[in-house]
Design an enzyme around this catalytic site. Structure first.
Site, mmCIF file in Angstrom:
data_model
loop_
_atom_site.group_PDB
_atom_site.id
_atom_site.type_symbol
_atom_site.label_atom_id
_atom_site.label_comp_id
_atom_site.label_asym_id
_atom_site.label_seq_id
_atom_site.Cartn_x
_atom_site.Cartn_y
_atom_site.Cartn_z
ATOM 1 N N ASP A 84 36.528 -34.408 -2.285
ATOM 2 C CA ASP A 84 35.675 -34.036 -3.011
ATOM 3 C C ASP A 84 35.965 -35.495 -4.128
ATOM 4 O OD1 ASP A 84 33.650 -31.893 -3.902
ATOM 5 O OD2 ASP A 84 33.433 -33.707 -5.203
ATOM 6 N N ASN B 42 16.154 -22.857 0.397
ATOM 7 C CA ASN B 42 16.057 -22.777 -0.838
ATOM 8 C C ASN B 42 17.850 -22.035 -0.707
ATOM 9 O OD1 ASN B 42 13.566 -23.351 -0.568
ATOM 10 N ND2 ASN B 42 13.719 -24.090 -2.713
ATOM 11 N N HIS C 160 16.294 -26.854 -9.866
ATOM 12 C CA HIS C 160 16.404 -25.198 -9.051
ATOM 13 C C HIS C 160 15.348 -24.420 -10.170
ATOM 14 C CE1 HIS C 160 19.330 -27.809 -6.552
ATOM 15 N NE2 HIS C 160 17.841 -27.770 -5.829
ATOM 16 N N TYR D 18 16.134 -37.972 0.466
ATOM 17 C CA TYR D 18 16.721 -37.712 0.501
ATOM 18 C C TYR D 18 16.521 -37.057 2.384
ATOM 19 C CZ TYR D 18 19.085 -33.325 0.812
ATOM 20 O OH TYR D 18 19.946 -31.937 1.259
ATOM 21 N N PHE E 276 4.923 -25.516 -11.360
ATOM 22 C CA PHE E 276 4.458 -26.779 -10.794
ATOM 23 C C PHE E 276 3.459 -26.021 -9.961
ATOM 24 C CE2 PHE E 276 9.240 -27.777 -11.642
ATOM 25 C CZ PHE E 276 8.617 -28.375 -12.898
HETATM 26 N N1 UDP Z 1 9.658 -24.803 -9.465
HETATM 27 C C1 UDP Z 1 9.230 -24.473 -10.541
HETATM 28 N N2 UDP Z 1 9.106 -24.635 -11.801
HETATM 29 C C2 UDP Z 1 10.452 -25.522 -12.068
HETATM 30 C C3 UDP Z 1 11.269 -25.738 -11.111
HETATM 31 C C4 UDP Z 1 10.813 -25.253 -9.852
HETATM 32 O O1 UDP Z 1 7.992 -24.288 -10.093
HETATM 33 O O2 UDP Z 1 10.567 -25.578 -12.861
HETATM 34 C C5 UDP Z 1 9.214 -24.234 -7.750
HETATM 35 C C6 UDP Z 1 9.047 -25.865 -7.309
HETATM 36 O O3 UDP Z 1 8.088 -26.650 -7.770
HETATM 37 C C7 UDP Z 1 9.362 -25.247 -5.888
HETATM 38 C C8 UDP Z 1 9.878 -24.183 -6.034
HETATM 39 O O4 UDP Z 1 9.908 -23.779 -7.246
HETATM 40 O O5 UDP Z 1 8.056 -25.060 -5.738
HETATM 41 C C9 UDP Z 1 11.470 -23.928 -5.290
HETATM 42 O O6 UDP Z 1 11.820 -25.375 -6.338
HETATM 43 P P1 UDP Z 1 13.573 -26.177 -5.757
HETATM 44 O O7 UDP Z 1 13.687 -27.283 -6.913
HETATM 45 O O8 UDP Z 1 14.518 -24.880 -6.492
HETATM 46 O O9 UDP Z 1 13.458 -25.701 -4.628
HETATM 47 P P2 UDP Z 1 12.981 -26.705 -3.550
HETATM 48 O O10 UDP Z 1 11.916 -26.131 -2.368
HETATM 49 O O11 UDP Z 1 12.403 -27.872 -4.250
HETATM 50 O O12 UDP Z 1 13.695 -27.201 -2.689
#
Ligand code: UDP
Length: 330
Positions: free
Chosen positions: A31, A170, A189, A141, A208
């Site tokens: 790593d 996830n 996350h 990504y 979000f």
């Molecule tokens: N999310 C949210 N508020 C936050 C972080 C994430 O509403 O502070 C939502 C994000 O828009 C997605 C879900 O939670 O719909 C999971 O997001 P995360 O970033 O954990 O994983 P991703 O699905 O992007 O890989």
């Protein structure tokens, strides 16, 4: 007979090393510690601090260790950052993997399991998503991970290397004994962010977007426990070591939860009201991502053990409560 885990000081890597060592395997960890932590490296693993873009360091490792199989986690994984700094992602995820494969081919190491992602699918046409569905990434990504899969496929044809690409949904949770867990800086996350509220590190969580075409208007995701992901890597490696062909597998629970449902579970687990504030959509978020993992179950014999979302959040809470600053010493 040793297994090399690249990125073994990171979140999913450290959990995989733990499962390997608990199963009595001999493990070498490499790593560069850019996003991983020394404290996350298992004391029984032989540790090399190296960057996979450093061909000489890789060659030296393959010359001094007898490596039978590689599990490759060493990549950048933040969607937002990949959009603002795409070349950083091409450099590590693609150039780094290219250096790794060159060194593996030169040293006759022919088995590799590596992290891919649900982001290779982009906006799904239907859920649950099958491995055979179209791959049209909507972020850099996901694009670099898809290109890694394609690189493996061509190298496999030319040099006989065999690989399994694991497309995670996830990843979440922590080892049930709370000794290792998730620690990102900055944290983006959902589950760790939600748990920062009861930890007193933020006032509220932002949701979000509340106008998606889902049961409560918030995004649906398939949350899969990190220990179950770790198990899948070991099964995938053993599958290759016993003669399995190169293949691609989704890893998820096959059940979707909305953002609001996750916050409700965290309220129950922590006993904290966790205020939530509705805010704008985050760019690039598909409404629903749910995996079909039937293929991993039938071909690899994978059976997730932490499918219950309450248990998943409990393990994350136990880790964060006992390590409120992650691996940092304060
Ligand atoms: N999310 C949210 N508020 C936050 C972080 C994430 O509403 O502070 C939502 C994000 O828009 C997605 C879900 O939670 O719909 C999971 O997001 P995360 O970033 O954990 O994983 P991703 O699905 O992007 O890989």
């Amino acid at each position: 007979m040793s297994i090399l885990v690249l990125g073994g000081a990171g979140y999913i890597g450290s959990h995989t090393v733990r499962q390997l060592i608990d199963a009595g395997r001999d493990v070498v960890v490499a790593d560069n510690l850019a996003t991983g932590f020394t404290a996350a490296v298992h004391p029984q693993a032989r540790f090399y601090q190296l960057d996979i873009r450093d061909r000489q360091a890789l060659d030296a490792l393959f010359e001094s260790e007898h490596i039978d199989g590689v599990i490759h986690f060493a990549a950048y994984s933040q969607v937002g950052e990949s959009m603002s700094r795409p070349l950083k992602y091409y450099n590590n995820n693609l150039y780094g993997t290219m250096q790794l494969l060159e060194s593996m081919v030169a040293h006759d190491v022919g088995r590799i399991v590596f992290s891919s992602t649900a982001a290779v699918y982009g906006e799904p046409r239907s859920v649950p998503i099958l491995e055979s569905d179209p791959t049209v990434p909507t972020n850099c990504y996901g694009q670099t991970k898809l290109a890694m899969e394609q690189m493996m496929s061509w190298v496999s044809r030319a040099h006989g290397l065999r690989y399994t690409a694991l497309r995670y949904f996830n990843a979440c949770g922590a080892h049930p004994d709370a000794s290792i867990g998730e620690a990102h800086d900055p944290e983006t996350h959902l589950i760790p962010i939600v748990l920062q509220v009861p930890l007193g590190r933020r006032e509220s969580v932002s949701i979000f977007g509340g106008d998606y075409p889902t049961r409560d208007g918030t995004c649906v995701r398939d949350y899969i426990h990190v220990t179950d992901l770790a198990d899948a890597h070991i099964l995938a490696l053993d599958y290759l070591l016993s003669g399995g062909e190169s293949d691609v597998f989704n890893l998820g629970n096959g059940v979707g939860f909305t953002v609001r449902e996750i916050i409700d579970v965290a309220r129950e687990v922590t006993g904290h009201p966790i205020p939530a504030v509705l805010s704008d959509r985050r760019a690039g978020d598909p409404a629903q991502l749910v995996a079909s993992s039937e293929k991993a179950r039938s071909v690899l014999g994978w059976e997730p053990r932490y499918g219950d979302i309450g248990t998943i959040v409990e393990t994350a809470w136990a880790w964060h409560r006992s390590h409120p600053h992650g691996y940092a010493e304060v």
